[in-house]
Design an enzyme around this catalytic site. Structure first.
Site, PDB file in Angstrom:
ATOM      1  N   SER A   1       3.727  -2.863  -3.021  1.00  0.00           N
ATOM      2  CA  SER A   1       4.087  -1.445  -2.971  1.00  0.00           C
ATOM      3  C   SER A   1       2.810  -0.650  -3.210  1.00  0.00           C
ATOM      4  O   SER A   1       2.594  -0.042  -4.237  1.00  0.00           O
ATOM      5  CB  SER A   1       5.156  -1.114  -4.015  1.00  0.00           C
ATOM      6  OG  SER A   1       4.669  -1.243  -5.320  1.00  0.00           O
TER       7      SER A   1
ATOM      8  N   HIS B   1       9.578  -6.186  -4.800  1.00  0.00           N
ATOM      9  CA  HIS B   1       9.149  -7.465  -5.371  1.00  0.00           C
ATOM     10  C   HIS B   1      10.243  -8.527  -5.391  1.00  0.00           C
ATOM     11  O   HIS B   1      10.060  -9.616  -5.911  1.00  0.00           O
ATOM     12  CB  HIS B   1       8.625  -7.258  -6.802  1.00  0.00           C
ATOM     13  CG  HIS B   1       7.401  -6.407  -6.827  1.00  0.00           C
ATOM     14  ND1 HIS B   1       6.944  -5.783  -7.949  1.00  0.00           N
ATOM     15  CD2 HIS B   1       6.543  -6.058  -5.834  1.00  0.00           C
ATOM     16  CE1 HIS B   1       5.848  -5.097  -7.661  1.00  0.00           C
ATOM     17  NE2 HIS B   1       5.594  -5.245  -6.393  1.00  0.00           N
TER      18      HIS B   1
ATOM     19  N   GLU C   1      10.641  -2.218 -11.456  1.00  0.00           N
ATOM     20  CA  GLU C   1      10.297  -3.090 -12.586  1.00  0.00           C
ATOM     21  C   GLU C   1      10.990  -2.654 -13.866  1.00  0.00           C
ATOM     22  O   GLU C   1      10.948  -1.482 -14.235  1.00  0.00           O
ATOM     23  CB  GLU C   1       8.774  -3.071 -12.813  1.00  0.00           C
ATOM     24  CG  GLU C   1       8.012  -3.470 -11.563  1.00  0.00           C
ATOM     25  CD  GLU C   1       6.507  -3.377 -11.714  1.00  0.00           C
ATOM     26  OE1 GLU C   1       6.021  -3.345 -12.864  1.00  0.00           O
ATOM     27  OE2 GLU C   1       5.834  -3.334 -10.680  1.00  0.00           O
TER      28      GLU C   1
ATOM     29  N   GLU D   1       6.671 -11.133  -9.592  1.00  0.00           N
ATOM     30  CA  GLU D   1       5.971 -10.994 -10.859  1.00  0.00           C
ATOM     31  C   GLU D   1       6.600 -11.860 -11.958  1.00  0.00           C
ATOM     32  O   GLU D   1       6.378 -11.643 -13.148  1.00  0.00           O
ATOM     33  CB  GLU D   1       5.888  -9.517 -11.262  1.00  0.00           C
ATOM     34  CG  GLU D   1       5.105  -8.721 -10.221  1.00  0.00           C
ATOM     35  CD  GLU D   1       4.738  -7.319 -10.618  1.00  0.00           C
ATOM     36  OE1 GLU D   1       5.245  -6.825 -11.651  1.00  0.00           O
ATOM     37  OE2 GLU D   1       3.946  -6.698  -9.893  1.00  0.00           O
TER      38      GLU D   1
ATOM     39  N   ASP E   1       8.950   0.732 -14.127  1.00  0.00           N
ATOM     40  CA  ASP E   1       8.151   1.216 -13.004  1.00  0.00           C
ATOM     41  C   ASP E   1       9.145   1.540 -11.901  1.00  0.00           C
ATOM     42  O   ASP E   1       9.708   0.647 -11.277  1.00  0.00           O
ATOM     43  CB  ASP E   1       7.132   0.172 -12.537  1.00  0.00           C
ATOM     44  CG  ASP E   1       6.276   0.699 -11.392  1.00  0.00           C
ATOM     45  OD1 ASP E   1       6.477   1.867 -10.986  1.00  0.00           O
ATOM     46  OD2 ASP E   1       5.409  -0.048 -10.891  1.00  0.00           O
TER      47      ASP E   1
ATOM     48  N   GLU F   1       6.626   4.565 -15.259  1.00  0.00           N
ATOM     49  CA  GLU F   1       5.540   4.598 -14.276  1.00  0.00           C
ATOM     50  C   GLU F   1       6.084   5.091 -12.936  1.00  0.00           C
ATOM     51  O   GLU F   1       7.206   4.742 -12.557  1.00  0.00           O
ATOM     52  CB  GLU F   1       4.992   3.173 -14.150  1.00  0.00           C
ATOM     53  CG  GLU F   1       3.915   2.966 -13.121  1.00  0.00           C
ATOM     54  CD  GLU F   1       3.488   1.496 -13.087  1.00  0.00           C
ATOM     55  OE1 GLU F   1       3.588   0.802 -14.129  1.00  0.00           O
ATOM     56  OE2 GLU F   1       3.075   1.034 -12.023  1.00  0.00           O
TER      57      GLU F   1
ATOM     58  N   ASP G   1       0.601   5.464 -11.126  1.00  0.00           N
ATOM     59  CA  ASP G   1       0.016   4.282 -10.470  1.00  0.00           C
ATOM     60  C   ASP G   1      -0.360   4.675  -9.044  1.00  0.00           C
ATOM     61  O   ASP G   1      -1.515   4.990  -8.768  1.00  0.00           O
ATOM     62  CB  ASP G   1       1.036   3.137 -10.530  1.00  0.00           C
ATOM     63  CG  ASP G   1       0.676   1.957  -9.645  1.00  0.00           C
ATOM     64  OD1 ASP G   1      -0.479   1.863  -9.214  1.00  0.00           O
ATOM     65  OD2 ASP G   1       1.561   1.106  -9.373  1.00  0.00           O
TER      66      ASP G   1
ATOM     67  N   LYS H   1      -5.869  -0.550 -11.795  1.00  0.00           N
ATOM     68  CA  LYS H   1      -5.864  -1.768 -10.985  1.00  0.00           C
ATOM     69  C   LYS H   1      -7.203  -1.869 -10.280  1.00  0.00           C
ATOM     70  O   LYS H   1      -7.555  -0.983  -9.491  1.00  0.00           O
ATOM     71  CB  LYS H   1      -4.748  -1.675  -9.933  1.00  0.00           C
ATOM     72  CG  LYS H   1      -3.328  -1.716 -10.496  1.00  0.00           C
ATOM     73  CD  LYS H   1      -2.332  -1.355  -9.412  1.00  0.00           C
ATOM     74  CE  LYS H   1      -0.913  -1.748  -9.787  1.00  0.00           C
ATOM     75  NZ  LYS H   1       0.072  -1.156  -8.827  1.00  0.00           N
TER      76      LYS H   1
ATOM     77  N   HIS I   1      -2.108  -6.018 -13.339  1.00  0.00           N
ATOM     78  CA  HIS I   1      -2.170  -6.979 -12.241  1.00  0.00           C
ATOM     79  C   HIS I   1      -1.650  -6.335 -10.961  1.00  0.00           C
ATOM     80  O   HIS I   1      -1.284  -5.162 -10.946  1.00  0.00           O
ATOM     81  CB  HIS I   1      -1.303  -8.206 -12.586  1.00  0.00           C
ATOM     82  CG  HIS I   1       0.168  -7.879 -12.692  1.00  0.00           C
ATOM     83  ND1 HIS I   1       1.163  -8.834 -12.710  1.00  0.00           N
ATOM     84  CD2 HIS I   1       0.821  -6.693 -12.782  1.00  0.00           C
ATOM     85  CE1 HIS I   1       2.338  -8.258 -12.790  1.00  0.00           C
ATOM     86  NE2 HIS I   1       2.161  -6.967 -12.846  1.00  0.00           N
TER      87      HIS I   1
ATOM     88  N   LYS J   1      -0.260  -4.876 -18.199  1.00  0.00           N
ATOM     89  CA  LYS J   1       0.914  -5.175 -17.386  1.00  0.00           C
ATOM     90  C   LYS J   1       0.574  -6.393 -16.574  1.00  0.00           C
ATOM     91  O   LYS J   1      -0.264  -6.325 -15.672  1.00  0.00           O
ATOM     92  CB  LYS J   1       1.112  -3.988 -16.439  1.00  0.00           C
ATOM     93  CG  LYS J   1       2.493  -3.440 -16.352  1.00  0.00           C
ATOM     94  CD  LYS J   1       2.565  -2.384 -15.268  1.00  0.00           C
ATOM     95  CE  LYS J   1       3.320  -2.889 -14.073  1.00  0.00           C
ATOM     96  NZ  LYS J   1       3.592  -1.819 -13.078  1.00  0.00           N
TER      97      LYS J   1
END
Ligand code: PGA
Ligand code: ZN
Length: 416
Positions: A40, A152, A161, A202, A239, A289, A316, A341, A369, A392
């Protein structure tokens, strides 16, 4: 002094190719680093070079490898590996695009990180010490993504998330043990209710829940049944990855709205903010997030006015580890934390600049990550080097995630 730089195509945790670089110094010291990859991704991220064509469904990185071998390696040979900023600036100048699309952010980042590791090895220092000096001392609180949705997992919840944060523990190994205990308890509860316990990218579970709130209810139950108090020992982080919802609405012709595909509902930005506030009223949420989309600056400000005093609001896709966008966010009071990131911006120097700007303005930086990872553990060292306080890096499952936690255990042993 750099003697040689090698590069090769390896695989990431999703079975997609990525770049690994190896920097060899004249003294014999070496540094090896590989590059993660997102699913994403933000529209404003640095660009990873992919070959297209038929190898690896178009995902090959032979072009990026070639850029390292034929352009970057000859250009950097003989340079002092400890001059990270000069080395990164040389690559940025050689690339000469705003988003690193010429040489490829994957080519540049692999070299940038491998240079730092080689320099650290040359000085016989662990990476966190080389980057952070004597001030590097704080082990982070992990944000463990134990329920995976969105892009994910194919189950799939609207929210990407659902993370647990072991906030009520002094040491890293206690945080990891407690988080892992909740993870295993969650698995047991899911199995008892006949949900699948296969994991997403993840490492978190990806059950086919009907509603996002169910994920939160299961987290609370797992925390309690593991013997902990929600709010005291553990808090929750989300997230939302709302850019995905924003883009999904746009595809349906509803510009400026957010589409909850699982429930078939469209929300206005105001309804999004009200919804997030309601979740914060009902659950012990510490951090949200990307609660809104990367283009929706105006409403980020409104979200921050509504929740910023009691919740960590993390950008993010909004900031993409880019100092220009972070500066804009700070000026507009759009959030209070930045997700960091390394491959969003593409060099170590720019990453460290982004962290510095974030912290100097009293905001928090969270080292992260990507959903596609390798065995590379640089981000664990980075989190300690800058005393980020939070990392994270997924659930305590899948070696690509656990490698970072194991690295933090080893660092903790060295520091304490
Ligand atoms: P990505 O997702 O690595 O797939 O981009 C992670 C995130 O959104 O934080
Ligand atoms: Zn995110």
């Amino acid at each position: 002094k750099i003697r040689d730089i090698l590069a090769r195509e390896i695989l990431d945790s999703r079975g997609n190719p990525t770049v690994e670089a190896e920097v060899i110094l004249k003294c014999g010291a070496r540094g090896v680093a590989s590059v993660p990859s997102g699913a994403s991704t933000g529209a404003f991220e640095a660009v990873e070079l992919r070959d297209g064509e038929s190898r690896y469904m178009g995902m090959g990185v032979r072009g990026a490898v070639k850029a390292v071998r034929q352009i970057i390696a000859p250009g950097l040979k003989g340079m002092d590996a400890s001059r990270q900023r000069e080395i990164d600036q040389w690559m940025i100048a050689e690339d000469a695009t705003a988003n690193k699309s010429h040489l490829g952010a994957n080519a540049i980042l692999a070299v940038s990180l491998a240079v730092a590791k080689a320099a650290a090895n040359g000085m016989k220092l662990p990476l966190y010490r080389y980057l952070g000096g004597c001030g590097a001392r704080e082990l982070p609180i992990p944000m463990m993504n134990v329920i995976n949705g969105g892009r994910h997992a194919d189950s799939s919840m609207n929210i990407q998330e659902f993370m647990i944060m072991p906030v009520g523990f002094m040491s890293f190994h206690e945080r990891l043990e407690a988080g892992t205990r909740v993870f295993h308890t969650l698995k047991r509860i899911l199995m008892a209710e006949h949900y699948t316990t296969s994991v997403g990218d993840e490492g978190g579970f990806a059950p086919a829940f009907e509603r996002d709130e169910q994920a939160l209810d299961f987290l609370i139950r797992a925390i309690e049944e593991a013997g902990y108090q929600p709010g005291r020992h553990f808090r929750i982080a989300l997230d939302v990855a709302a850019t995905e919802m924003y883009d999904a609405a746009l595809r349906e012709g509803k510009d400026g709205m957010y589409y909850f595909w699982k429930s078939g509902i469209y929300k206005t930005p105001e309804e999004m903010i009200a919804y997030l506030k309601e979740l914060c009223d009902r659950y012990p949420i510490y951090s949200i997030e990307d609660g809104l989309a990367e283009e929706d600056w105006m409403h980020w400000e409104q979200l921050n006015r509504t929740l910023g005093s009691r919740v960590q609001l993390v950008g993010d896709d909004l900031f993409v580890t880019n100092t220009e966008r972070i500066r804009k966010g700070i000026r507009q009071n759009a959030a209070n934390a930045v997700l960091i990131k390394v491959n969003q911006i593409g060099t170590l120097t720019e990453t460290l600049d982004a962290i510095r700007m974030t912290k100097e303005n009293g905001w928090r930086a969270i080292i992260s990550h990507r959903s596609g990872e390798t065995e590379d553990t640089t981000i664990a060292d980075l989190a300690v080097a800058v005393n980020a306080g939070q990392i994270k890096t997924g659930a305590p499952s899948r070696t690509d995630r656990v490698a970072k936690y194991n690295r933090l255990l080893r660092i903790e042993e060295e520091i304490w």
